[in-house]
Design an enzyme around this catalytic site. Structure first.
Site, mmCIF file in Angstrom:
data_model
loop_
_atom_site.group_PDB
_atom_site.id
_atom_site.type_symbol
_atom_site.label_atom_id
_atom_site.label_comp_id
_atom_site.label_asym_id
_atom_site.label_seq_id
_atom_site.Cartn_x
_atom_site.Cartn_y
_atom_site.Cartn_z
ATOM 1 N N THR A 20 0.806 -1.242 0.000
ATOM 2 C CA THR A 20 0.000 0.000 0.000
ATOM 3 C C THR A 20 0.833 1.284 0.000
ATOM 4 O O THR A 20 1.895 1.347 0.607
ATOM 5 C CB THR A 20 -0.937 0.074 1.235
ATOM 6 O OG1 THR A 20 -1.625 -1.158 1.380
ATOM 7 C CG2 THR A 20 -1.936 1.195 1.116
ATOM 8 N N ARG A 71 -11.378 -10.350 -1.931
ATOM 9 C CA ARG A 71 -11.170 -9.628 -0.664
ATOM 10 C C ARG A 71 -10.825 -8.156 -0.947
ATOM 11 O O ARG A 71 -9.949 -7.851 -1.734
ATOM 12 C CB ARG A 71 -10.024 -10.283 0.123
ATOM 13 C CG ARG A 71 -9.662 -9.563 1.431
ATOM 14 C CD ARG A 71 -8.452 -8.659 1.282
ATOM 15 N NE ARG A 71 -7.967 -8.151 2.573
ATOM 16 C CZ ARG A 71 -7.083 -7.161 2.678
ATOM 17 N NH1 ARG A 71 -6.597 -6.587 1.612
ATOM 18 N NH2 ARG A 71 -6.684 -6.749 3.871
ATOM 19 N N GLY A 86 -9.554 -4.757 1.052
ATOM 20 C CA GLY A 86 -9.034 -4.268 2.328
ATOM 21 C C GLY A 86 -9.576 -2.893 2.626
ATOM 22 O O GLY A 86 -10.672 -2.514 2.166
ATOM 23 N N ASP A 87 -8.797 -2.128 3.366
ATOM 24 C CA ASP A 87 -9.224 -0.784 3.761
ATOM 25 C C ASP A 87 -8.980 0.258 2.673
ATOM 26 O O ASP A 87 -9.642 1.296 2.639
ATOM 27 C CB ASP A 87 -8.504 -0.354 5.044
ATOM 28 C CG ASP A 87 -6.982 -0.385 4.886
ATOM 29 O OD1 ASP A 87 -6.473 -1.219 4.106
ATOM 30 O OD2 ASP A 87 -6.305 0.413 5.561
ATOM 31 N N THR A 89 -1.738 2.527 5.871
ATOM 32 C CA THR A 89 -1.181 1.310 5.283
ATOM 33 C C THR A 89 -1.188 0.260 6.397
ATOM 34 O O THR A 89 -1.246 0.603 7.571
ATOM 35 C CB THR A 89 0.258 1.517 4.776
ATOM 36 O OG1 THR A 89 1.103 1.830 5.884
ATOM 37 C CG2 THR A 89 0.342 2.632 3.755
ATOM 38 N N GLY A 90 -1.109 -1.003 6.018
ATOM 39 C CA GLY A 90 -1.048 -2.059 7.035
ATOM 40 C C GLY A 90 -2.288 -2.918 7.054
ATOM 41 O O GLY A 90 -2.968 -3.074 6.025
ATOM 42 N N GLY A 137 -5.478 -4.148 6.830
ATOM 43 C CA GLY A 137 -6.691 -3.495 6.358
ATOM 44 C C GLY A 137 -7.929 -3.831 7.158
ATOM 45 O O GLY A 137 -8.756 -2.960 7.452
#
Ligand code: GLY
Length: 418
Positions: free
Chosen positions: A246, A274, A276-277, A297-298, A300
């Site tokens: 990200t 899927r 994520g955030d 980032t990271g 999600g």
């Protein structure tokens, strides 16, 4: 001891600031919270993988370029780079070996947003998110519909899976080989019998030795798959601890206009479909022209559950500094796991926070590896990398991922109000 929510938040923020600032002092961190009080415009902040593209974007912004276009100039760089396996072309694929990308953006001056999720075959999804914002009456498109929209808008279809990312995916597939039909099969000299409880005597080898053996086997297999020697350790690390990659970028001009965007290939080896955030407005990115901008980032899934970027912007609206606002969002993630460090060691999130007056902060749940701590990259006339202020010292899911005893100062009792 029971405390009110307000009491919890105040205590938690105070405790986390103390912890974060303490960690930062120990690390000789230069993101010292002072940056939260000093504002300078124009300014761009982003994740470390945007550093090569910041000078160009800053010059563009300084010369009157739009804030969202400036931020997109930064994130397009890693999207185009086949060697950046966290985003765009060359991103690590899903469990079926297919690259699926997510992105979103918010344009402060016009208070608009665009987003795409699970997009295949189109590398510049941040620009597709902008196209959704500008050319549709929607905010979010996903999957096949998003891809068809992108093609209609003139984005080229291309294979996003590079040879390096394909080989890392194959290495990941093959590490499950005792559980599925991927190689090495029974006839392969490298085949090993799975550990069946009824037939295998319990091993006496220490845990660390088993890990070393596993890592060595993976490195050997990486060599057989043709992964370059200098990249083998990184490939094994990605297999054992699939990354989320990200890049986020927020940009503010001298008039106080502000925008943000986030783009990613998401969690490596995820289930197809899927999201994520990163494509979620309010989680991976949120910008409010009256207040500021934030991105993540990271991990999600964890960030979605606290609506991280929105939480941070709303915290700043209520008067918290960028540093306090980010730390509070991290505390909410910690709270979701009831402060259980056994679980929190497998989670990491970095927040990038920019207030409308130019004050900013970079915060993270973990500080990262000592030789490679989490950083935020800033350009406000001077381009620099600053270590984030972290809630916990160390890296999430250590590599090699041996279970490590949590230092006493990082146990929940020292960080939280009971
Ligand atoms: N933060 C990126 C993801 O979890 O997909």
């Amino acid at each position: 001891m029971s405390i009110t929510r307000r009491g919890f938040l105040e205590s938690a923020v105070a405790a986390s600031l103390a912890t974060g600032l303490n960690a930062q002092n120990n690390n000789n961190n230069n993101n010292d919270g002072e940056s939260s009080r000093r504002g300078k415009r124009p300014i761009i902040i982003c994740a470390h993988n945007g550093v090569k593209y910041l000078d160009d974007a800053f010059a563009f912004l300084k010369n009157g370029g739009d804030t969202l276009d400036a931020a997109l100039r930064v994130v397009k760089g890693p999207e185009d780079d086949p060697n950046d396996d966290s985003v765009g072309l060359g991103g690590l694929p899903n469990e079926e070996g297919v690259v699926e990308l997510d992105a979103c953006c918010m344009h402060g001056p016009t208070r608009r947003a665009g987003s795409v999720g699970g997009v295949r075959n189109i590398k510049n999804v941040s620009l597709v998110a902008k196209a959704v914002m500008e050319h549709t009456g929607h905010v979010m498109l996903v999957g096949e519909g998003a891809e068809r929209f992108a093609v209609a808008m003139g984005f080229p279809r291309e294979n996003l899976l590079t040879e390096r990312s394909r080989k890392i995916w194959l290495l990941w597939k093959e590490q499950h080989s005792t559980d599925d039909w991927w190689g090495p099969g029974l006839a392969d000299p490298h085949w090993e019998a799975p550990a069946l409880p009824s037939t295998t005597p319990p091993t006496t080898a220490p845990h660390s030795e088993l890990w070393q053996q596993r890592i060595q086997r993976l490195e050997e297999r990486a060599a057989e798959l043709g992964i370059e020697p200098e990249f083998r350790a990184a490939a094994v690390r990605r297999v054992l601890s699939p990354p989320t990659g990200t890049i986020h970028c927020s940009a503010l001009n001298d008039k106080g206009e502000i925008s943000g965007c986030t783009t990613t290939s998401g969690l490596a080896f995820k289930l197809p479909g899927r999201c994520g955030d990163s494509p979620i407005i309010g989680a991976g990115c949120y910008t409010d022209q009256d207040v500021g901008s934030a991105g993540a980032t990271g991990s999600g899934e964890e960030n979605i559950k606290v609506a991280g970027a929105h939480t941070i912007v709303e915290n700043m609206r209520r008067g918290l500094s960028p540093l306090e606002a980010g730390m509070d969002a991290l505390q909410r993630i910690v709270r979701n796991y009831n402060h259980d460090m056994n679980k929190l060691q497998f989670i990491d999130v970095v927040y990038f926070v920019l207030r409308k007056d130019g004050a900013y902060a970079g915060v993270s749940l973990w500080s990262g590896y000592s030789e490679k701590p989490h950083t935020i990259v800033v350009h406000d006339g001077t381009r620099r990398s600053e270590v984030t202020v972290s809630l916990f010292k160390g890296a999430s899911h250590e590599f090699p991922p041996f279970p490590v005893a949590m230092p006493k100062e990082l146990t929940k009792d020292s960080v939280y109000v009971k």
